[in-house]
Design an enzyme around this catalytic site. Structure first.
Site, mmCIF file in Angstrom:
data_model
loop_
_atom_site.group_PDB
_atom_site.id
_atom_site.type_symbol
_atom_site.label_atom_id
_atom_site.label_comp_id
_atom_site.label_asym_id
_atom_site.label_seq_id
_atom_site.Cartn_x
_atom_site.Cartn_y
_atom_site.Cartn_z
ATOM 1 N N LEU A 2 50.099 38.212 66.144
ATOM 2 C CA LEU A 2 51.470 38.181 65.662
ATOM 3 C C LEU A 2 51.782 39.402 64.801
ATOM 4 C CD1 LEU A 2 51.912 34.415 64.729
ATOM 5 C CD2 LEU A 2 53.292 35.698 66.372
ATOM 6 N N GLN A 52 52.824 36.442 76.184
ATOM 7 C CA GLN A 52 52.132 35.282 75.628
ATOM 8 C C GLN A 52 53.152 34.384 74.932
ATOM 9 O OE1 GLN A 52 49.171 34.881 72.092
ATOM 10 N NE2 GLN A 52 47.925 35.284 73.918
ATOM 11 N N CYS A 82 45.848 29.630 68.840
ATOM 12 C CA CYS A 82 46.199 30.101 67.500
ATOM 13 C C CYS A 82 46.120 28.955 66.495
ATOM 14 C CB CYS A 82 47.596 30.692 67.506
ATOM 15 S SG CYS A 82 48.105 31.371 65.910
ATOM 16 N N ASN A 193 36.683 35.996 75.034
ATOM 17 C CA ASN A 193 37.315 36.640 73.885
ATOM 18 C C ASN A 193 36.562 36.221 72.627
ATOM 19 O OD1 ASN A 193 40.050 35.830 71.829
ATOM 20 N ND2 ASN A 193 39.509 37.927 72.274
ATOM 21 N N GLY A 194 36.611 37.085 71.607
ATOM 22 C CA GLY A 194 36.036 36.729 70.316
ATOM 23 C C GLY A 194 34.849 37.574 69.908
#
Length: 315
Positions: A2, A52, A82, A193-194
């Site tokens: 964001l 997204q 999120c 991801n991550g």
């Protein structure tokens, strides 16, 4: 991401990689439907680019997905990962992992009105619902609604007790759980991801899954994008120089200023371009101190900020 991967940020990344799929920051259905700004605006140069979405109302998501396809987006991604309080209060994000039937309904509604891919981004679990069986049940039910691609952040999310920043670091990574989902669903596209910080790590993950998503690391060290097409997509291409990136971005900033925008809207995403090189701190300090309070045009700011590197032959 964001407030991070806005259209200016994505244009910047695209100067360095032709093939990477770029994702927008999460945009809520309410902002698109009721907001005064054009939250779907992007430059066609950004493609391939995915929108997204954040939301939990199937009808609203379907409406926004249809708009996204009409505007030229290549994919719509539903964020179910999120963990922020603001997202939870709006009944979307990671809390939706506890409602796989609703997520499936949302996916089905979007697929019914579009032809572009509808994908889902999730965690491996939430709070105490963090068993492999929980993730398996989620994927199974959402897959049944027609979702062919899952982007899985290999950490669970704590919906209470941890901030969004802490949720990116404190819950332990479990890449093996994501690998196992791919093994059990070979027909699905599974993207991991991550905590992935290098292209070398990405290549190792690609031995087990279909794709890799990098977020914060790319934002902090954007020049990593200059190696993606060769390292990941196997394209024999000459690596773009930082000076060439800046030349193209200077022209982009000029156009943005002519459209009554401010140079800082773009330059704030470029602070990490010289990360790890002598003078990186000078570059960051000059931009942060001058770009927000000067009458100088962006092209002039870039020229002055890069004088240190030119004088030392750093290209």
């Amino acid at each position: 991401m964001l407030d991070w991967t806005d259209r200016h940020c994505r244009y910047f990344y695209r100067t360095m990689s032709k093939h990477s799929v770029l994702y927008t920051e999460m945009v809520t259905t309410g902002a698109i439907i009721h907001g005064k700004n054009d939250f779907l605006k992007f430059n066609e140069r950004e493609q391939p680019v995915a929108l997204q979405l954040g939301g939990s109302d199937p009808e609203a998501l379907a409406h926004c997905a249809k708009l996204a396809e009409e505007r030229g987006y290549d994919e719509v991604n539903l964020n179910v990962g999120c963990p922020s309080d603001r997202v939870q209060n709006g009944m979307f994000g990671a809390c939706l992992m506890a409602k796989p039937e609703l997520v499936a309904e949302c996916v089905a509604a979007m697929k019914a009105v579009t032809t572009i891919p509808i994908t889902v981004k999730s965690r491996i679990g939430i709070d105490d619902q963090d068993s492999f069986e929980f993730l398996l049940d989620f994927v199974t039910k959402v897959k049944a609604a027609g979702c062919d691609t899952f982007i899985i952040h290999a950490r669970k999310a704590w919906l209470t007790g941890l901030s969004p920043k802490e949720n990116r670091d404190i819950p332990p990574l479990d890449y093996g759980r994501v690998y196992k989902i791919k093994q059990m669903f070979p027909d699905l596209e599974i993207i991991i991801n991550g905590g992935i910080k290098t292209l070398e790590e990405s290549i190792e993950h690609l031995e087990h899954v279909d794709g890799v998503m990098m977020g914060r690391e790319v934002y902090q060290n954007p020049y990593i994008m200059a190696d993606v097409d060769a390292a990941i997509y196997g394209e024999p291409t000459k690596k773009i120089k930082r000076s060439e990136v800046l030349s193209e971005m200077s022209e982009y900033i000029t156009l943005h200023e002519q459209d009554e925008g401010r140079a800082w809207h773009v330059l704030r995403h470029m602070m990490g371009l010289y990360l790890g090189l002598p003078g990186a701190k000078i570059w960051r300090r000059y931009l942060s101190e001058n770009a927000v309070k000067t009458d100088k045009k962006g092209k002039e700011l870039v020229e002055e900020a890069t004088s240190f590197f030119r004088e030392r032959g750093i290209d």
